[in-house]
Design a protein around this motif. Structure first.
Motif, mmCIF file in Angstrom:
data_model
loop_
_atom_site.group_PDB
_atom_site.id
_atom_site.type_symbol
_atom_site.label_atom_id
_atom_site.label_comp_id
_atom_site.label_asym_id
_atom_site.label_seq_id
_atom_site.Cartn_x
_atom_site.Cartn_y
_atom_site.Cartn_z
ATOM 1 N N CYS A 156 -14.821 -7.363 -6.785
ATOM 2 C CA CYS A 156 -15.876 -6.469 -6.300
ATOM 3 C C CYS A 156 -16.971 -6.314 -7.351
ATOM 4 C CB CYS A 156 -15.292 -5.104 -5.952
ATOM 5 S SG CYS A 156 -14.313 -5.097 -4.438
ATOM 6 N N TYR A 191 -20.647 -7.289 -6.159
ATOM 7 C CA TYR A 191 -21.608 -6.212 -5.890
ATOM 8 C C TYR A 191 -22.366 -5.759 -7.128
ATOM 9 C CZ TYR A 191 -18.973 -5.972 -1.527
ATOM 10 O OH TYR A 191 -18.366 -6.274 -0.348
ATOM 11 N N LEU A 205 -23.004 0.993 -1.311
ATOM 12 C CA LEU A 205 -23.379 -0.379 -0.988
ATOM 13 C C LEU A 205 -24.441 -0.487 0.110
ATOM 14 C CD1 LEU A 205 -19.769 -1.886 -1.036
ATOM 15 C CD2 LEU A 205 -21.472 -1.958 -2.863
ATOM 16 N N ARG A 255 -25.071 -5.661 3.037
ATOM 17 C CA ARG A 255 -24.897 -4.714 1.928
ATOM 18 C C ARG A 255 -25.925 -4.994 0.841
ATOM 19 N NH1 ARG A 255 -18.259 -4.124 1.328
ATOM 20 N NH2 ARG A 255 -18.095 -2.373 2.791
ATOM 21 N N VAL A 305 -26.591 -5.133 -3.054
ATOM 22 C CA VAL A 305 -25.886 -5.237 -4.329
ATOM 23 C C VAL A 305 -26.688 -4.531 -5.417
ATOM 24 C CG1 VAL A 305 -24.750 -7.355 -3.624
ATOM 25 C CG2 VAL A 305 -26.924 -7.476 -4.828
ATOM 26 N N ASP A 357 -18.686 -13.328 0.504
ATOM 27 C CA ASP A 357 -20.143 -13.468 0.571
ATOM 28 C C ASP A 357 -20.488 -14.725 1.387
ATOM 29 O OD1 ASP A 357 -22.845 -13.525 0.260
ATOM 30 O OD2 ASP A 357 -22.856 -13.537 -1.940
#
Length: 534
Positions: free
Chosen positions: A43, A47, A63, A90, A92, A123
């Motif tokens: 994660c 992100y 997010l 989302r 990042v 992703d």
């Protein structure tokens, strides 16, 4: 005994956390409100938020998650099924928007009540961009494909790979040579090539529905255009990017028209046997060219008639004087002979003058012949393959107009000959045009041009599938002014024989009635000629 259940659970939880943290995939655990309880290294990598910043934060807010459906519907499906999968958008840490493929699994406590959600992510941003680019490209292609005023065909010729493999297994190394020896193979390739899609212009040009055009392509190619199809396949095998040629096509109901044929071979689709073909109707253009050629021919004919008229007047003027003198001297000689005592000396002088005037008339005719006949040929070293290729171009229109299929079987490596290119082309063109006209009433019209080394020379033959030449006429064909055509002058084959003889060769005809005729031109090879690569 000491109860160590809590220690076992702690060890198990720690072990599970270590395993999840070591996974490459982004994995987080959150409660039912969305508060993050666990955040692994995957994660952080995806992100950009560290574990300290993520721990305890609400995942949708951290997010900036945009769901594909209302969140209440998604939660209801999660509670009902125990899992949910979908793609979300989302934001990042660096502000970039990413497309994430999520998988949620619902964890329950011992009583079965919902407790936590385990989320794995992947992703797929670049994959979705590539798919979108492909969709846009296909959309643009489809728009161009259907909106263009050119007839476009999408062909599938993957079946040809099996046919070529079978030929290789039989030891065939040259498709071009195999086609020359087995012309039926071209039609077999056409039957194996499938039309899988056409644009709207094709429906108009070929006068058919889309369903009627789909299927084997051979229905739309008359025999006179087989050589074009064969050349396009050979171009693909030789890894050329495209091929273009004029050809004759047949509509769904059998009407024929002239078209410009183009074919491209995209490298990325060629292994799958896919190609794109374009056809442009050029009937009007060719008709205009024919009208122009006809007008030019008429003008040239008028010029020849004018020149012939002037030449006739010249002959009449030049020859009339010596003829008149011959008559005068003849009459004078008779008078001297009819006298009671013939004056033989005067008679002799009169006859001498007659002979002189006759020689003068002969000289006039000789000078006119010199004006009309070309002198010594312009000799050069020639390749028969190139000579045939150039000659075929001159009669291509004649072949197409009369729906004649042409077979050229001229090896590239043939001995060269010494000769006048224009004169030898004149012979070959004359023989091919004669052959086309001879097949006018034949059911099958095939013209075959062959060349081969023959002893000390080279043999060039032109064969047709016409009615042939009766034996009683074969001996007269090369005589001046002998013709079997209503409007013929009977000079073509006579001139061909003269040219062949001037080159040290000969021309003969081989024929059986009903089996066509073959005219054979034999020429000596050049003194130091070997095979040439044309």
């Amino acid at each position: 005994m000491h109860d160590r259940t809590g220690d076992v659970l702690d060890v198990s939880a720690n072990t599970l956390a270590g395993l999840l943290d070591a996974a490459h995939e982004p994995i987080l655990v959150r409660d039912l409100e969305g508060r993050i309880l666990f955040w692994n290294q995957g994660c952080e990598d995806l992100y950009g938020h560290g574990r300290a910043a993520a721990q305890g934060a609400l995942a949708p807010e951290l997010l900036g998650t945009v769901f594909p459906a209302p969140i209440d519907e998604i939660k209801a499906r999660l509670l009902a099924d125990g899992r949910w999968e979908g793609e979300v958008r989302r934001r990042v840490a660096d502000g970039r928007e990413a497309v994430i493929a999520l998988r949620w699994s619902l964890r329950r406590d011992a009583s079965g009540a919902p407790l936590q959600v385990l989320e794995t992510g992947r992703d797929v941003t670049e994959a979705r961009k590539a798919e979108e680019a492909l969709r846009r490209s296909e959309y643009r292609f489809r728009n161009v494909f259907h909106a263009m005023s050119v007839s476009f065909w999408e062909l599938d010729f993957s079946a040809l790979a099996g046919m070529f493999g079978a030929l290789r297994a039989q030891g065939v190394t040259s498709l071009r040579a195999h086609i020359a020896e087995n012309p039926r193979f071209v039609r077999q390739m056409m039957e194996a090539s499938q039309v899988v899609d056409v644009n709207d212009k094709s429906l108009q040009l070929f006068e058919a529905t889309r369903e009627q055009l789909l299927g084997p392509v051979d229905r739309f190619w008359p025999p006179c255009s087989e050589h074009v199809f064969a050349a396009s396949v050979i171009a693909a095998l030789e890894k050329k990017p495209h091929y273009e040629s004029e050809a004759r096509f047949r509509t769904y109901d059998g009407r024929e028209f002239d078209g410009l044929f183009t074919c491209c071979y995209p490298r990325e689709y060629l292994p799958q046997g896919a190609t794109l073909v374009g056809v442009i109707d050029i009937t009007d253009r060719l008709r205009a060219q024919e009208d122009l050629a006809r007008v030019q021919a008429e003008l040239a004919h008028a010029a020849r008639i004018s020149t012939l008229g002037e030449l006739t007047a010249s002959i009449a003027h030049e020859v009339n004087q010596p003829l008149s003198a011959i008559v005068t001297n003849g009459e004078a000689g008779l008078r001297w002979l009819r006298r009671q005592t013939p004056d033989l000396e005067e008679v002799t002088r009169a006859f001498d003058r007659m002979i002189g005037e006759a020689n003068r008339a002969s000289g006039v005719i000789g000078r006119i012949r010199t004006m009309a006949v070309k002198g010594e040929p312009e000799t050069a070293r020639l390749s028969l393959a190139a000579l045939v290729e150039d000659s075929v171009l001159l009669v291509r229109r004649e072949l197409t107009t009369h729906d004649v299929a042409l077979r050229v079987q001229v090896p590239a490596h043939l001995p060269q000959v010494d000769g006048d290119r224009v004169q030898l082309q004149q012979v070959l063109v004359n023989l091919m045009v004669n052959a086309v006209q001879a097949m006018a009433q034949s059911q099958e019209r095939v013209l075959v041009v062959r060349a081969q080394a023959d002893g000390e020379g080279v043999t060039l033959s032109v064969a047709d599938t016409g009615p042939g030449v009766p034996p009683e006429r074969a001996a007269q064909l090369f005589n001046a002014f002998y013709t079997t055509k209503a409007g013929g002058m009977g000079m073509g084959l006579s001139i061909c024989r003269t040219i062949a003889q001037a080159h040290g060769g000969e021309i003969v005809v081989e024929s059986r009635p009903g089996e066509g005729a073959t005219f054979v031109l034999r020429l000596p090879r050049a003194a130091d000629s070997q095979g040439v690569d044309c």
